[in-house]
Design a protein around this motif. Structure first.
Motif, short mmCIF file in Angstrom:
data_model
loop_
_atom_site.label_atom_id
_atom_site.label_comp_id
_atom_site.label_asym_id
_atom_site.label_seq_id
_atom_site.Cartn_x
_atom_site.Cartn_y
_atom_site.Cartn_z
N VAL A 44 0.84 -1.21 0.00
CA VAL A 44 0.00 0.00 0.00
C VAL A 44 0.87 1.26 0.00
O VAL A 44 0.60 2.23 -0.71
CB VAL A 44 -0.96 -0.01 1.21
N LEU A 45 1.96 1.24 0.79
CA LEU A 45 2.82 2.43 0.83
C LEU A 45 3.47 2.69 -0.52
O LEU A 45 3.68 3.83 -0.90
CB LEU A 45 3.91 2.26 1.90
N GLN A 46 3.81 1.60 -1.23
CA GLN A 46 4.48 1.78 -2.52
C GLN A 46 3.54 2.19 -3.61
O GLN A 46 3.88 3.00 -4.46
CB GLN A 46 5.13 0.46 -2.94
N GLN A 47 2.35 1.59 -3.65
CA GLN A 47 1.41 1.88 -4.72
C GLN A 47 0.04 2.06 -4.12
O GLN A 47 -0.82 1.19 -4.26
CB GLN A 47 1.40 0.73 -5.72
N PRO A 48 -0.20 3.16 -3.42
CA PRO A 48 -1.49 3.33 -2.75
C PRO A 48 -2.61 3.51 -3.77
O PRO A 48 -2.44 4.23 -4.75
CB PRO A 48 -1.29 4.61 -1.92
N PRO A 49 -3.75 2.85 -3.53
CA PRO A 49 -4.94 3.16 -4.34
C PRO A 49 -5.26 4.64 -4.12
O PRO A 49 -5.00 5.18 -3.03
CB PRO A 49 -6.03 2.28 -3.72
N GLY A 50 -5.81 5.29 -5.15
CA GLY A 50 -6.06 6.73 -5.11
C GLY A 50 -6.63 7.27 -3.80
O GLY A 50 -6.10 8.24 -3.25
N MET A 318 4.43 11.89 -4.99
CA MET A 318 4.45 12.04 -3.53
C MET A 318 3.21 12.79 -3.07
O MET A 318 3.02 13.97 -3.40
CB MET A 318 5.71 12.80 -3.11
N PRO A 319 2.33 12.11 -2.31
CA PRO A 319 1.14 12.79 -1.80
C PRO A 319 1.53 13.91 -0.84
O PRO A 319 2.63 13.92 -0.26
CB PRO A 319 0.39 11.69 -1.05
N ALA A 320 0.59 14.84 -0.65
CA ALA A 320 0.87 16.05 0.13
C ALA A 320 1.34 15.74 1.56
O ALA A 320 2.18 16.45 2.10
CB ALA A 320 -0.38 16.92 0.19
N GLY A 321 0.81 14.65 2.15
CA GLY A 321 1.18 14.31 3.52
C GLY A 321 2.69 14.18 3.70
O GLY A 321 3.24 14.57 4.74
#
Ligand SMILES: Nc1nc2c(c(=O)[nH]1)N[C@H]1C(S)=C(S)[C@@H](COP(=O)(O)O)O[C@H]1N2
Ligand SMILES: [Mo]
Length: 369
Positions: A44-50, A318-321
């Motif tokens: 999940v960390l590598q390829q998180p669903p949207g 990279m997500p905002a978090g």
């Protein structure tokens, strides 16, 4: 004991009986469960669903380091445990008649799937730790689906064997001669493979790290390298290299200009999916400062592209978090020195609580999505 077509007395050890299988099954089950859960997390960390991407936490800083360390440690420990478990039960392979009923046949087929999936899963995982991929299929997806198959197969197996497991859950008195010694040898094997490999991630076991593919302190600037600059074709960086930042207010900066911006220094680990991890002191520009300068909205994902011409980790989102975490850097230096080519010169990403594969080296461009 007659077993199918084999001669009387073929399997002489009395250890081939359910109590031994139950004790080993408990150990193996615990290792498999831990390995499965930490593996899911890594996936999940590598390829998180949207819809998950925005929820991933950038803390604790060493979170992924610990969970992926446990993933590879539990997977490695499962190898001798699975060997011992299969040895304990293998006479049942020759059961006669091979199927007593449809239910019995289905149960045996289920075990065939379970054993095959488990063997292949541990085999592919072990080979991945040494970066050896002697197969035509993609590692990560295969490892992921085999993980479900093996764990699902295990649950069905435990369900089918529940009465037998319950009947042998408690220790029998008097204990069968030799069982304690056998279990002791198995436990010692597990301990031996663990202490001689866990040093690739557990600092105080480093001195005993004999068989792991990496030692976390060996490599340029005291840090291992997975893909070298030579492999990535990034040994010579163009003299006119500039970081390109695209967003509402696009701009570019030379290396000199980047170094003139406020610099921050943090201890952050590189935690490779293959199970090694190492902490280092990184310094550079905060990603959030670069994003603010580009006028990026606070919740924007940023896409980072490497100079590397190709390779699975050339482009990273990279997500905002993570991007907004004050610890997340576009690093220019490591352990007090300018980044070595192998560590991503002229600039690389380091973010807390993220898999190593996403710590992009040789950064060329950042895009606000
Ligand atoms: N551009 C690019 N960045 C990359 C990689 C890569 O292949 N290409 N490998 C990643 C992997 S798998 C790891 S574990 C870390 C390792 O960083 P290090 O070589 O500086 O220790 O870099 C990551 N960054
Ligand atoms: Mo990695």
């Amino acid at each position: 004991m007659r077993r199918g077509p084999l001669r009387e007395g073929t399997f002489r050890s009395r250890l081939h009986e359910p109590r031994t299988a139950v004790v080993l099954g408990r150990w193996l089950g615990a290792a498999v469960l831990l390995c499965f859960l930490t593996g899911l997390l890594s996936h999940v960390l590598q390829q998180p669903p949207g819809w998950v991407a925005g929820l991933l936490p950038s803390r604790p800083v060493n979170g992924y380091r610990v969970t992926q360390g446990l993933h590879v440690i539990s997977g490695t420990a499962a190898i001798p445990l699975l060997g011992a478990k299969l040895w304990t039960v293998y006479p049942r392979l020759f059961e006669w008649p091979p199927a007593r009923s449809v239910a019995h046949l289905l149960e045996r087929l289920g075990i065939a799937v379970l054993v095959a999936a488990m063997l292949l899963e541990l085999f592919t995982g072990l080979l991945n730790t040494v970066q050896w991929y002697p197969w035509p299929f993609p590692f990560r997806q295969t490892h992921f689906w085999l993980g479900w198959l093996a764990t699902g197969g295990l649950l069905v197996h435990v369900g089918a064997k529940a009465p037998l497991i319950a009947a042998h859950w408690r220790r029998v008195r008097p204990e069968l001669a030799g069982r304690r010694a056998f279990l002791g040898v198995v436990a010692a094997s597990v301990a031996a493979v663990t202490v001689t490999t866990a040093g690739q991630t557990v600092p105080w076991l480093r001195a005993l790290d004999l068989f792991a593919p990496r030692r976390p302190d060996i490599g340029p600037q005291g840090l291992p390298v997975n893909r070298t600059a030579a492999q990535a074709g990034t040994t010579t960086v163009p003299a006119d290299w500039r970081l390109q930042v695209d967003g509402p207010h696009p701009y570019s900066l030379s290396l000199h200009e980047l170094a003139e911006l406020p610099q921050y220094e943090h201890d952050l680990p590189i935690s490779c999916v293959e199970g090694w991890s190492a902490s280092a002191r990184w310094s550079g520009v905060r990603l959030r400062d670069l994003l603010d300068r580009a006028g990026a909205p606070a919740d924007a994902t940023v896409r980072v592209t490497s100079l590397e011409a190709d390779g699975p980790y050339r482009v990273m989102d990279m997500p905002a978090g993570y991007a907004r975490d004050p610890l997340t850097l576009l690093a220019l230096r490591v352990n007090g020195e300018v980044l070595a080519a192998d560590h991503g010169f002229p600039a690389r990403i380091v973010a807390p609580n993220r898999p190593g594969v996403l710590q992009t080296k040789w950064v060329q461009r950042m895009e606000v999505l």
